[in-house]
Design a protein around this motif. Structure first.
Motif, PDB file in Angstrom:
ATOM      1  N   PHE A  31      -6.197  -0.214  -7.204  1.00 22.39           N
ATOM      2  CA  PHE A  31      -4.941  -0.407  -7.916  1.00 22.39           C
ATOM      3  C   PHE A  31      -4.086   0.858  -7.940  1.00 22.39           C
ATOM      4  O   PHE A  31      -2.870   0.793  -7.720  1.00 22.39           O
ATOM      5  N   ASP A  34      -2.087   1.611  -4.797  1.00 20.62           N
ATOM      6  CA  ASP A  34      -1.064   0.583  -4.618  1.00 20.62           C
ATOM      7  C   ASP A  34       0.138   0.854  -5.519  1.00 20.62           C
ATOM      8  O   ASP A  34       1.288   0.736  -5.090  1.00 20.62           O
ATOM      9  N   VAL A  35      -0.143   1.219  -6.770  1.00 21.35           N
ATOM     10  CA  VAL A  35       0.947   1.531  -7.703  1.00 21.35           C
ATOM     11  C   VAL A  35       1.696   2.770  -7.225  1.00 21.35           C
ATOM     12  O   VAL A  35       2.925   2.797  -7.207  1.00 21.35           O
ATOM     13  N   VAL A  39       5.625   2.988  -6.349  1.00 22.04           N
ATOM     14  CA  VAL A  39       6.548   3.898  -7.024  1.00 22.04           C
ATOM     15  C   VAL A  39       7.253   4.786  -5.999  1.00 22.04           C
ATOM     16  O   VAL A  39       8.472   4.974  -6.059  1.00 22.04           O
TER      17      VAL A  39
END
Length: 99
Positions: A31, A34-35, A39
Motif C-alpha cells: 500500500f 502505491d500511495v 501522490v
C-alpha cells in the motif's frame, strides 16, 4: 466450574490469527509505495516549500508504514508462540489424563 467458563485452547483460531497478521504485513508494504506513487503523480512538478512538505509527509508515511508492518509481524510471531505453547500445554494435559 461450568463448561461455559472453562478456558479452551483453540488451535485453529491462533493459527488463523497469525495468518491474518502475516497477510496484512504484505498489504501494508504494498500500500505505501502505491500511495507514494499516486501522490508523486498528483503533485507532478511541484517545487519549493510545497514539494518539500509533500516529500516530508511521504517519508513520515513510509516510516509509519514500516512501523505498522513491524507491529503486525510481531503480532503474528506472538500468535505463533501462543499456538506452540498451547499445543505443548494441551499435550501435557492429555499425558496427565492418560496416565
Amino acid at each position: 466450574m461450568s463448561s461455559d467458563s472453562m478456558l479452551v485452547f483453540e488451535e485453529a483460531s491462533a493459527n488463523q490469527m497469525a495468518q491474518v497478521f502475516r497477510q496484512r504485513v504484505s498489504t501494508v508494504k504494498d500500500f505505501i509505495p502505491d500511495v507514494a506513487d499516486g501522490v508523486h503523480s498528483a503533485v507532478g512538478d511541484w517545487t519549493g516549500e510545497s514539494r518539500k512538505a509533500c516529500d516530508e509527509a511521504l517519508k513520515r508515511m513510509e516510516k509509519r508504514g514500516e512501523e505498522l508492518a513491524d507491529l503486525l509481524t510481531a503480532a503474528a510471531d506472538a500468535m505463533e508462540k501462543i499456538l506452540a505453547e498451547g499445543q505443548h500445554a494441551e499435550s501435557k494435559a492429555f499425558a496427565c489424563i492418560d496416565s
